[in-house]
Motif scaffolding. Structure first.
Motif, PDB file in Angstrom:
ATOM      1  N   GLU A   1      47.149  49.525 -33.995  1.00 45.15           N
ATOM      2  CA  GLU A   1      47.767  48.382 -33.328  1.00 45.15           C
ATOM      3  C   GLU A   1      46.761  47.883 -32.303  1.00 45.15           C
ATOM      4  O   GLU A   1      46.811  48.194 -31.132  1.00 45.15           O
ATOM      5  N   LYS A   2      45.821  47.139 -32.833  1.00 48.37           N
ATOM      6  CA  LYS A   2      44.683  46.693 -32.023  1.00 48.37           C
ATOM      7  C   LYS A   2      45.062  45.518 -31.137  1.00 48.37           C
ATOM      8  O   LYS A   2      45.934  44.723 -31.463  1.00 48.37           O
ATOM      9  N   LYS A   3      44.378  45.431 -30.023  1.00 45.35           N
ATOM     10  CA  LYS A   3      44.517  44.264 -29.164  1.00 45.35           C
ATOM     11  C   LYS A   3      43.440  43.254 -29.519  1.00 45.35           C
ATOM     12  O   LYS A   3      43.700  42.079 -29.627  1.00 45.35           O
ATOM     13  N   PHE A   4      42.221  43.729 -29.697  1.00 43.38           N
ATOM     14  CA  PHE A   4      41.112  42.839 -30.035  1.00 43.38           C
ATOM     15  C   PHE A   4      40.328  43.359 -31.235  1.00 43.38           C
ATOM     16  O   PHE A   4      40.315  42.750 -32.278  1.00 43.38           O
TER      17      PHE A   4
ATOM     18  N   GLU B   1      57.576  40.619 -34.000  1.00 44.94           N
ATOM     19  CA  GLU B   1      58.505  41.540 -33.343  1.00 44.94           C
ATOM     20  C   GLU B   1      58.039  42.990 -33.506  1.00 44.94           C
ATOM     21  O   GLU B   1      58.103  43.774 -32.560  1.00 44.94           O
ATOM     22  N   ILE B   2      57.583  43.323 -34.702  1.00 40.56           N
ATOM     23  CA  ILE B   2      57.092  44.678 -34.947  1.00 40.56           C
ATOM     24  C   ILE B   2      55.834  44.935 -34.138  1.00 40.56           C
ATOM     25  O   ILE B   2      55.681  45.995 -33.523  1.00 40.56           O
ATOM     26  N   ARG B   3      54.932  43.961 -34.103  1.00 37.86           N
ATOM     27  CA  ARG B   3      53.721  44.096 -33.280  1.00 37.86           C
ATOM     28  C   ARG B   3      54.095  44.353 -31.827  1.00 37.86           C
ATOM     29  O   ARG B   3      53.565  45.266 -31.181  1.00 37.86           O
ATOM     30  N   ASP B   4      55.010  43.555 -31.308  1.00 37.80           N
ATOM     31  CA  ASP B   4      55.405  43.701 -29.910  1.00 37.80           C
ATOM     32  C   ASP B   4      56.048  45.059 -29.648  1.00 37.80           C
ATOM     33  O   ASP B   4      55.789  45.675 -28.607  1.00 37.80           O
ATOM     34  N   LYS B   5      56.859  45.542 -30.587  1.00 40.92           N
ATOM     35  CA  LYS B   5      57.495  46.842 -30.420  1.00 40.92           C
ATOM     36  C   LYS B   5      56.443  47.955 -30.396  1.00 40.92           C
ATOM     37  O   LYS B   5      56.517  48.865 -29.568  1.00 40.92           O
ATOM     38  N   CYS B   6      55.455  47.874 -31.285  1.00 38.37           N
ATOM     39  CA  CYS B   6      54.369  48.865 -31.304  1.00 38.37           C
ATOM     40  C   CYS B   6      53.585  48.837 -29.992  1.00 38.37           C
ATOM     41  O   CYS B   6      53.280  49.891 -29.420  1.00 38.37           O
TER      42      CYS B   6
ATOM     43  N   LYS C   1      57.471  50.596 -45.268  1.00 40.45           N
ATOM     44  CA  LYS C   1      58.205  49.330 -45.153  1.00 40.45           C
ATOM     45  C   LYS C   1      57.819  48.583 -43.873  1.00 40.45           C
ATOM     46  O   LYS C   1      57.515  47.387 -43.900  1.00 40.45           O
ATOM     47  N   CYS C   2      57.851  49.276 -42.741  1.00 37.38           N
ATOM     48  CA  CYS C   2      57.516  48.626 -41.460  1.00 37.38           C
ATOM     49  C   CYS C   2      56.039  48.234 -41.412  1.00 37.38           C
ATOM     50  O   CYS C   2      55.686  47.210 -40.821  1.00 37.38           O
ATOM     51  N   HIS C   3      55.181  49.026 -42.033  1.00 37.52           N
ATOM     52  CA  HIS C   3      53.764  48.689 -42.069  1.00 37.52           C
ATOM     53  C   HIS C   3      53.546  47.395 -42.847  1.00 37.52           C
ATOM     54  O   HIS C   3      52.814  46.508 -42.412  1.00 37.52           O
ATOM     55  N   TYR C   4      54.217  47.280 -43.992  1.00 31.99           N
ATOM     56  CA  TYR C   4      54.122  46.052 -44.777  1.00 31.99           C
ATOM     57  C   TYR C   4      54.668  44.873 -43.960  1.00 31.99           C
ATOM     58  O   TYR C   4      54.042  43.812 -43.883  1.00 31.99           O
ATOM     59  N   GLU C   5      55.824  45.069 -43.344  1.00 36.62           N
ATOM     60  CA  GLU C   5      56.436  43.999 -42.535  1.00 36.62           C
ATOM     61  C   GLU C   5      55.545  43.615 -41.359  1.00 36.62           C
ATOM     62  O   GLU C   5      55.496  42.448 -40.971  1.00 36.62           O
TER      63      GLU C   5
END
Length: 91
Positions: free
Chosen positions: A46-49, A77-82, A64-68
């Motif tokens: 979950e990279k920032k840059f 939303e998933i990015r933000d949660k990670c 499933k979540c990785h694909y999403e």
């Protein structure tokens, strides 16, 4: 003056050890939905840059979540949660 970020690229035993540390930290569960994920999977960056092999940028995601995270309508939303998950741990 901006400082360049150092990119860490691990291979072999060191990458396997990092993967194990991330899976142990996340209790072998997807940080988004809570599903069990086998340690045979590789952690998600979950990279920032720039993508770096460090514990502060890796999370466990089920398939499933990785694909999403990459292709779904809820990818932001998933990015933000990670990212919130990692921020809660590492600041």
């Amino acid at each position: 003056m901006l400082q360049k970020k150092h990119i860490v690229k691990l291979t072999g035993k060191k990458l396997r050890e990092l993967n194990q540390q991330i899976f142990e930290r996340d209790n072998y569960t997807c940080v988004v939905c809570g599903a069990y994920v086998s340690g045979e999977h590789k952690f998600h960056h979950e990279k920032k840059f720039l993508k770096s092999d460090v514990i502060t940028e890796g999370v466990v995601l089920c398939d499933k979540c990785h694909y999403e995270r990459h292709f779904g309508k809820n990818c932001n939303e998933i990015r933000d949660k990670c990212r919130r998950y990692l921020k809660n741990i590492y600041g």
